[in-house]
Design a protein around this motif. Structure first.
Motif, PDB file in Angstrom:
ATOM      1  N   LEU B  45      10.485  78.058   0.967  1.00 38.88           N
ATOM      2  CA  LEU B  45       9.778  76.569   0.178  1.00 38.88           C
ATOM      3  C   LEU B  45       8.697  76.005   0.987  1.00 38.88           C
ATOM      4  O   LEU B  45       8.133  75.839   2.128  1.00 38.88           O
ATOM      5  CB  LEU B  45      11.407  74.796   0.617  1.00 38.88           C
ATOM      6  CG  LEU B  45      11.263  73.705  -0.492  1.00 38.88           C
ATOM      7  CD1 LEU B  45      11.537  74.900  -1.368  1.00 38.88           C
ATOM      8  CD2 LEU B  45      11.976  73.195   0.035  1.00 38.88           C
ATOM      9  N   ASN B  46       7.500  75.254   0.012  1.00 38.47           N
ATOM     10  CA  ASN B  46       6.848  75.017   0.528  1.00 38.47           C
ATOM     11  C   ASN B  46       6.425  73.766   1.015  1.00 38.47           C
ATOM     12  O   ASN B  46       6.476  72.311   0.090  1.00 38.47           O
ATOM     13  CB  ASN B  46       5.652  75.186  -0.902  1.00 38.47           C
ATOM     14  CG  ASN B  46       3.854  75.241  -1.109  1.00 38.47           C
ATOM     15  OD1 ASN B  46       3.453  74.413  -0.125  1.00 38.47           O
ATOM     16  ND2 ASN B  46       3.165  76.009  -1.518  1.00 38.47           N
ATOM     17  N   GLU B  49       4.128  71.384  -0.872  1.00 41.62           N
ATOM     18  CA  GLU B  49       3.494  70.811  -2.237  1.00 41.62           C
ATOM     19  C   GLU B  49       4.589  69.892  -1.913  1.00 41.62           C
ATOM     20  O   GLU B  49       4.752  69.239  -2.808  1.00 41.62           O
ATOM     21  CB  GLU B  49       4.158  71.551  -2.277  1.00 41.62           C
ATOM     22  CG  GLU B  49       2.459  73.017  -3.312  1.00 41.62           C
ATOM     23  CD  GLU B  49       1.629  72.120  -4.113  1.00 41.62           C
ATOM     24  OE1 GLU B  49       2.414  71.719  -4.843  1.00 41.62           O
ATOM     25  OE2 GLU B  49       0.642  72.705  -3.775  1.00 41.62           O
ATOM     26  N   GLN B  50       5.783  70.300  -1.302  1.00 40.56           N
ATOM     27  CA  GLN B  50       6.911  69.794  -1.552  1.00 40.56           C
ATOM     28  C   GLN B  50       6.958  67.558  -1.013  1.00 40.56           C
ATOM     29  O   GLN B  50       7.387  66.808  -1.306  1.00 40.56           O
ATOM     30  CB  GLN B  50       8.361  69.603  -0.381  1.00 40.56           C
ATOM     31  CG  GLN B  50       9.042  69.609  -0.128  1.00 40.56           C
ATOM     32  CD  GLN B  50      10.440  69.309  -0.206  1.00 40.56           C
ATOM     33  OE1 GLN B  50      10.204  69.963   1.341  1.00 40.56           O
ATOM     34  NE2 GLN B  50      11.747  69.230   0.224  1.00 40.56           N
ATOM     35  N   GLU B  52       2.871  66.494  -0.851  1.00 40.74           N
ATOM     36  CA  GLU B  52       2.003  66.074  -1.779  1.00 40.74           C
ATOM     37  C   GLU B  52       1.600  64.726  -1.685  1.00 40.74           C
ATOM     38  O   GLU B  52       1.268  63.539  -1.791  1.00 40.74           O
ATOM     39  CB  GLU B  52       1.430  67.467  -2.546  1.00 40.74           C
ATOM     40  CG  GLU B  52      -0.402  67.400  -2.913  1.00 40.74           C
ATOM     41  CD  GLU B  52      -0.449  68.705  -3.723  1.00 40.74           C
ATOM     42  OE1 GLU B  52      -1.268  69.378  -2.650  1.00 40.74           O
ATOM     43  OE2 GLU B  52       0.379  68.320  -4.949  1.00 40.74           O
TER      44      GLU B  52
END
Lengths: 348, 476
Positions: B45-46, B49-50, B52
């Motif tokens: 999982l990024n 980005e989660q 951000e």
């Protein structure tokens, strides 16, 4: 028996040693890939910036290897999207659509959970409208789990202005207000108007959605819905009234001031707190006397908000100073002292 | 005749210990199996980005960061500097100086230009007297409270009384948070719409890492075997134990080094208990208790991301002090909440968690001690059947070494934080040695801790700090 036990231990040790060997090889390869990615990133970023600023007619040639290409494009495109003007953003998005759509479509349809969510993050960032249906499908399918995939799916749908997002959010009453607000933030005014027009009055709007919507209106100071937010002060639902007061604090403005008067003596301390905040943020000097009275409220938070509000009103600091010196109520006196000695605005 | 009777008794004990160790090993493996799907699922999982959007979201709950400090002159300024650069939209940092006898206060005053402020504090809990409060002239969201010495729990209660936000994070003064630590830790609370009432994150050992300007620059292994073994121990505890417990809503420990709590819930349960040295675990058990008493759906969650770096003891003396304190804290908590044990009203926590912490985490020291004793009697003095001692030896290796080496692999499989290949075999080989020196050592400390639990003497239990930030050292 000892022999059996030792054999078991030896067996487990050998398995672990094998795993260790595999992991070391894998780690070595991964570290090499990281170095390669770093080098390529540095090289391609320069070329890409030239392309995006119109200095070069073509975008740089990204590597053929899919994983490498996707990772590099995501990193470089996303970085350049920050601070890009409209034309540059359009070029970035066009390139993302042309180069990443197939891979993201595949990931949404057949990828693992984390890969699907990562794809949704970038589809949202690059506004890949051509993947709207795939995003909807994956979001609809994930609604039973109510996990990060569903939440990110809703965000992506909103960013792509897919109005089917309203059907999904209306079904799920337990969605957090913060998420609903994120959805409203991503939708444009046309979509919001379309949604709101479906209800005859604000009383018909489900509580969780109306709370989020008016709260969002306050955050963005939406002039279109300012009167709606004021109307919500008369809503029969406690939560809506509190959210409306909070939203008006965000606006920093109240047109019909008579609407807020009843809240000053509300039986709910949350309403007294919010109206005090609103009076401060909207600089409603005519309520200075009421704020002074609220400095003796039985609830610490109300005294706190009233003191901060007073500080923002004309002559408020002088009044606070006087209270800090000689007010009969020790609570009001302490709070005035605290407000004057802490730095401005921080704790309001 | 007498000797035969003693031998028979010892052999019976040996078999009980063998069965116990095998049972605990299976339990660990079960927890590992429970933890694995979540770790595996979220592996790619990024994370950036989660979180951000959260940095600009007005609905990211504001947090009060509470830093209880007692004689922390060495690291307090670096820790606070690190906290002031956190990536979070709205938070306040409150340092609570618990009557330090060193220069903690003076260093804070000087570094951050603290100015006195008038207090108008709510009193959710009774605490030792607060003597002064200050706000930084440089950083508006930094406060310091001076109070009479009353222990860590009391200091945290003072911080809660003073704080203005609905959630608070408690952090040890010698720890360093990752820049996104608060965002990552509050995320489960926001996503669950407040259903998650407390969260803890993975704590890592900073010894050996290069830390400058309150930021972990390079993650590398320390040189001292004692420190390396604690790294492995943390992998085992956090990656296998806590994750498995969190998955089943049975987590009883949110590390004292870093955790985020809903203030309202903590106020309702009466705050930290200043009479125990295990105030962090005791609070969590009380929260579980109140959740079950209220028949609430709230839960406590653990996030697997490493978010906090802390300095581990680097000498035998400080390690001993730490383990004695942990063991005492655990014993006191278990004793205080013995009514929950095997009580179906408290569901999984009463039927599984609390018995686990009692019979595995607390009393395993006795079983392990007996195990080593039997091995010595059997293999060295041939007092009991060498075959039994041999089985015991094999099971001890499985229990102490192989499970630890497995956790090293799990770390590599999930986070692979160490950015070189050689760290992996080093950690693995050290893990294999655990049964032969480190385990007997910590078992002896834990036995002492068990005895000291009866004495009930309260103390901060601070270890000698070297300070983990190398900026000043480099400048010198």
């Amino acid at each position: 028996m000892v022999t059996v036990a030792l054999w078991i231990i030896a067996g487990l040790l050998i398995i672990q040693l094998l795993l260790l060997g595999i992991m070391m090889i894998k780690k070595h390869r991964e570290l090499q890939t990281i170095i390669r990615l770093k080098d390529l990133d540095a090289k391609l970023t320069t070329e890409f910036e030239a392309f995006i600023q119109g200095e070069s007619p073509r975008h740089p040639r990204f590597p053929e290897k899919k994983e490498l290409k996707v990772q590099l494009m995501e990193a470089i495109l996303e970085r350049n999207l920050e601070g890009a003007d409209d034309l540059q953003a359009a070029r970035i998005r066009q390139l993302a659509e042309a180069s990443l759509s197939d891979e993201y479509r595949r990931r949404l349809q057949r990828g693992a959970w984390a890969k699907r969510i990562n794809a949704l993050y970038f589809i949202e960032d690059f506004k890949m409208f051509n993947l709207m249906d795939e995003v909807y499908t994956v979001t609809e399918e994930s609604q039973k789990n109510q996990d990060e995939e569903f939440r990110q799916g809703l965000r992506a749908m909103a960013a792509l202005q897919d109005r089917r997002v309203f059907e999904l959010v209306e079904e799920h009453v337990a969605l957090p207000v913060s998420l609903l607000k994120e959805i409203f933030q991503r939708l444009n005014i046309k979509a919001a108007n379309y949604w709101f027009a479906r209800f005859e009055t604000h009383e018909d709007v489900p509580e969780h959605l109306l709370s989020a919507f008016i709260s969002h209106c306050g955050d963005v100071k939406s002039s279109t819905y300012h009167s709606l937010v004021e109307k919500c002060l008369g809503d029969s639902r406690d939560e809506i009234r509190i959210k409306a007061l909070k939203a008006l604090s965000g606006y920093g403005e109240v047109v019909n001031k008579s609407l807020i008067v009843p809240f000053i003596q509300s039986e709910h301390w949350e309403e007294r707190l919010m109206v005090a905040k609103l009076i401060g943020n909207a600089n409603l000097n005519e309520f200075q006397k009421q704020m002074k009275t609220m400095m003796s409220d039985r609830e610490w938070w109300v005294r706190f908000a009233a003191a901060n509000a007073l500080r923002k009103l004309d002559g408020g600091e002088a009044l606070l100073r006087k209270m800090a010196e000689s007010d009969k109520d020790p609570y009001a006196k302490d709070m005035a002292g605290r407000t004057l000695t802490t730095k401005w605005g921080l704790t309001s | 005749m007498n000797t035969a009777w003693i031998v028979a008794a010892l052999e019976t004990i040996a078999w009980i210990v063998v069965v116990y160790m095998l049972f605990v090993s299976v339990l660990y493996l079960t927890l590992f199996v429970i933890a694995t799907p979540k770790v595996r699922r979220e592996q790619k999982l990024n994370r950036q980005e989660q979180i951000e959007g959260m940095t600009v979201n007005k609905d990211t709950y504001p947090i009060s960061v509470l830093v209880p400090a007692y004689n922390e002159e060495v690291g307090i300024v670096a820790s606070v500097q690190s906290l002031l650069t956190l990536n979070y939209p709205q938070y306040e940092v409150i340092v609570i100086n618990d009557g330090s006898e060193d220069e903690t206060s003076e260093r804070m005053m000087k570094a951050f230009n603290m100015k006195p402020i008038t207090q108008a504090t709510r009193e959710h809990f009774e605490t030792k007297e607060v003597t002064a409060a200050y706000q930084s002239d440089i950083h508006d969201h930094l406060y310091m409270i001076e109070k009479e010495n009353g222990g860590k729990g009391d200091a945290l209660n003072v911080g809660i009384n003073f704080s203005t936000y609905p959630y608070f994070a408690s952090i040890d003064a010698d720890s360093i948070l990752e820049k996104d630590a608060l965002l990552k830790t509050i995320k489960p609370i926001i996503d669950s719409n407040g259903q998650v009432t407390a969260t803890g994150g993975t704590v890592r050992i900073a010894n050996g890492c290069e830390i400058e300007h309150s930021e972990v620059r390079t993650i590398s292994l320390p040189k001292k075997p004692l420190e390396i073994m604690q790294i492995i121990e943390y992998f085992r505890g956090f990656l296998i134990g806590r994750l498995g417990f969190s998955r089943t809503n049975m987590l009883l420990i949110v590390s004292g080094a870093f955790g985020v709590f809903e203030k309202g819930r903590v106020v309702r349960v009466g705050g930290y208990d200043s009479r125990t040295v295990g105030e962090d675990m005791e609070l969590i058990v009380r929260i579980h208790r109140s959740i079950k008493d209220e028949k609430s759906d709230q839960r406590i969650e653990y996030i697997q991301d490493p978010v906090c770096w802390t300095e581990a003891p680097s000498t035998f003396k400080s390690l001993k002090a730490q383990r004695i304190r942990w063991q005492r804290g655990l014993a006191e908590t278990v004793w205080r909440h013995k009514g929950m044990m095997f009580n179906p009203k408290y569901k999984r926590v009463g039927l599984f968690s609390l018995p686990y912490y009692t019979f595995v985490e607390l009393l395993s020291a006795i079983a392990e001690f007996l195990g080593y004793f039997i091995i010595i009697l059997g293999l060295v003095f041939a007092f009991i059947d060498p075959a039994i001692a041999g089985v015991m030896f094999a099971v001890t290796i499985l229990y102490a070494s192989l499970l630890s080496s497995l956790s090293v692999m799990l770390e590599e499989w999930t986070y692979h934080k160490y950015q070189d290949v050689k760290s992996l075999p080093i950690l693995f080989l050290y893990a294999l040695t655990e049964a032969f020196w480190y385990r007997p050592l910590t078992v002896s400390f834990r036995i002492v801790g068990l005895f000291s639990a009866f004495k009930r003497k309260r103390e901060w239990g601070n270890m000698e700090r070297k300070g983990i930030d190398q900026t000043e050292k480099k400048a010198v």
